[in-house]
Every structure is written in C-alpha cells, then in structure tokens.
Write an enzyme that holds these catalytic residues in place. Sequence first.
Site, PDB file in Angstrom:
ATOM      1  N   TYR A   1     -12.627  -7.070  41.505  1.00  0.00           N
ATOM      2  CA  TYR A   1     -12.781  -6.230  42.694  1.00  0.00           C
ATOM      3  C   TYR A   1     -13.531  -6.951  43.819  1.00  0.00           C
ATOM      4  CZ  TYR A   1     -11.398  -2.089  39.982  1.00  0.00           C
ATOM      5  OH  TYR A   1     -10.720  -1.165  39.230  1.00  0.00           O
TER       6      TYR A   1
ATOM      7  N   LYS B   1     -14.085  -8.735  27.418  1.00  0.00           N
ATOM      8  CA  LYS B   1     -12.892  -9.279  26.752  1.00  0.00           C
ATOM      9  C   LYS B   1     -13.128 -10.786  26.625  1.00  0.00           C
ATOM     10  CE  LYS B   1      -8.620  -8.412  25.325  1.00  0.00           C
ATOM     11  NZ  LYS B   1      -8.201  -7.450  24.313  1.00  0.00           N
TER      12      LYS B   1
ATOM     13  N   ASP C   1     -11.055  -3.068  24.586  1.00  0.00           N
ATOM     14  CA  ASP C   1     -10.004  -2.206  24.013  1.00  0.00           C
ATOM     15  C   ASP C   1     -10.542  -1.456  22.794  1.00  0.00           C
ATOM     16  OD1 ASP C   1     -10.100  -4.881  23.360  1.00  0.00           O
ATOM     17  OD2 ASP C   1      -8.013  -5.058  22.775  1.00  0.00           O
TER      18      ASP C   1
END
Length: 360
Positions: free
Chosen positions: A124, A191, A224
């Site tokens: 972002y 991640k 996840d």
Amino acid sequence: MKKTVTLIPGDGIGPAVSEAAVRIIDAAGAEIEWDRQIAGVTAMEAALPPLPDETLESIRRNGVALKGPLTTPVGTGFRSINVALRKEFDLYACIRPCKAYDGVRTRFPETDIVIVRENTEDLYAGIEFEKGSDEVERLRKFLADELGSPTRDESGISIKPISVFGSDRIVEAAFKYAEENGRKKVTAAHKANIMKFSDGLFLEVARQVAERHPDIEFEDRIIDNLCNQLVSRPEEYDVIVLPNLYGDIVSDLGAGMIGGLGLAPGANIGTEGAIFEATHGSAPKYKGQDKVNPTALMLSGVLMLKHLGEDEAADRMEHGIAEVIRKGDRVTYDLKPSRDDPSAVGTSEFAEAVIEEMND
Ligand code: NAD
C-alpha cells in the site's frame, strides 16, 4: 483540566454517529472540549478544499481527533482524505479491537482480539508501475537483465517495501498496547515462507522486539493459517500484529466476526497525532435518517478516552454500550434478528439508552 479534541463529524451518516458519540462521552464525565472542524464533501459544499488547512492545524494543535467517516469525492483528483491524514500525521499504527459483546448475532461469540495493522509500508506504499508505461518497461528490463527474473508482457507491477524501522515501531506498538491493556499474547502474522525479504524481515524484527517484552507471550502465524484458525478457534488469539495488506483484510474479517461494521472501532496512532474513527464508511444512503448504529464511533471514543488517560469515563462508556447491546431492546436495525424489525430504534435513541445505562 479540560483536554481539547478536534471533532470532525464527517459526511453521510458521520454527523449522526458523531453526535451520538459526543453525547455519551460528555455524559460519561470526560473533561473534553470539542474543537469542531470540517473535511470531505461537507468542506467542499462550503467551497473549501476537502482537507482545509484549518482542520489540519486543529489536529496538529490538539494532537487528538475524533473523526466521523468521510466520503471520498469522486473525480476531483483527490485520492483519499484518509490517506492524506495518515501521511500528514504519520499515522503508522491502525489499532482495531474486535470484541463480540453479549447480545450480538455472531458465529464467533468468543472473539476478543486486537488487530494492530502497520499503515505506511507494504504493497500500500503506492509504488506502482502501470502496464505499458515507460517505467514498467524499464523495471521489467532491469528485472530480466540484472536479476534474471523476467516478467510477462503486459504486466503491471506493485512494489512491497517493508523496513526494519517500520516493522520495529509497529510491533513495539502492539506490545505496548498489550502491556497497557492487560493482554497476554502478541501474534505476528506474515508470509515469510514465500516473501523472505519483506515478510521475512518483518518476522525477524518482530522476534527481536518480542525479546524486549519478556512478560508478554509471543508467537507467529503464517497469514493463511491465521485466517483459518481465527474462524475455528478465535479464543486462542489476543493481540495480532500484521503488515499493511494482511492487516487491512484481517481487520474486516474481525469486524465481521463481532457482528458487523456498525460495531468495529479504530484508532490511528502516529508520531504527530492520533485520530480515532470507526472502521465503516459514510454510508451515504442512510444520511439524515437517524437510523444507523453509532457503536463503532462510540467505542472509538472509548479508545480515545483511554489514550487521554480518562480510564474511568472510558470504562463507564464501554459498560453502558455493552449493556444496551446485551439487553437488545433499544438497539438499531443491524443488531435486531431481522433488518426490518419494527422495534429497532434510531441512532439518537440508542445513545439515549447508553446514557441511561451509564447513569444506572
Ligand atoms: P460503508 O461502510 O459506508 O457502508 C457499507 C454498508 O455497511 C452500508 O450500506 C450499511 O449497510 C453498512 N453500515 C456501515 N456503517 C454502518 C453503521 N454504523 N450501522 C449500520 N450499518 C452500517 O462503505 P461504502 O459504502 O463502501 O463507502 C461509502 C463512503 O465511505 C465512500 O465514499 C468511502 O470512500 C467512504 N469510506 C470512508 C471511510 C473513512 O472515512 N474512514 C472508511 C470507509 C469508507
């Protein structure tokens, strides 16, 4: 001594929910003087820019603002007032407590988590290269020639910067929140198994910060897996710290888990100031209808009072809100079993009910 806070009522449903929040903050006995300012469409209708200098100066002067949602004007070249505020005051930490109060309709009644989202870096950061542009072609050539990493023709590219500085201060903010609010554990989500140099760095720094806070438990989760576990065992989570993109997504997941947008508060904390606001937007279709739920902005007010050291008034407010939701008779449509329930009350009567509970 009274503290002065900038109040930006906002657009759409903003004035209604802000009025409700101000009423209960005042009724809770907090010593607040309101410095009312405008922004967004409301400012543009008064022939001012969407973020007037006077509004910025007020926030700079007071250091704290309570803000209703602002409609992002379409087609004015102004991308987002919220982004502009975040940059102006370096609001790097977005803190969103997601607690399922008794009485809300949710599949996850045990949820009581706090999401701490980094708000200045990651995908972002706005470093983007448009498909077909000169810049993207130069970047693709560099990637192919210098790094042996070709990309497909007709690609657009967004860059994901994550720094030691940005990671350190957001994880530090998560531990500080945990310590100040009697929380036991911080979970860092990432991640890092795939993005070793961005998320991997975030995780490495998080582990170092955790060593400075031995009294708070620390663990990490792959993002996840975290999402899977949040909806199967939410009671195992406490404070969760995440880079910007995952934080954005998990914040909305959290809002859904506690019964919807009308209930999710937020605090944007920065080096130059702090702005407290609901997660939801200005819902223009409900403007002027005295209909929507003011809880999210009221709970943002609770966070603001804690930030200002007004803990007693904050606790009184939270108790009043929780009681009204638990009893469930004087609540807005979104908290009723059916959306057209004729017993639903409006925004101002909900505030009235909270005030009565606080005085009980
Ligand atoms: P929104 O959150 O305004 O509304 C989506 C829907 O959620 C509404 O139609 C309503 O059904 C429900 N809802 C929202 N708040 C509620 C409440 N307090 N009580 C009950 N139900 C509620 O999202 P949107 O329609 O995508 O955005 C509208 C405008 O708000 C856009 O201009 C957007 O840019 C802006 N926005 C501003 C902020 C902010 O100022 N922080 C945040 C998000 C969106």
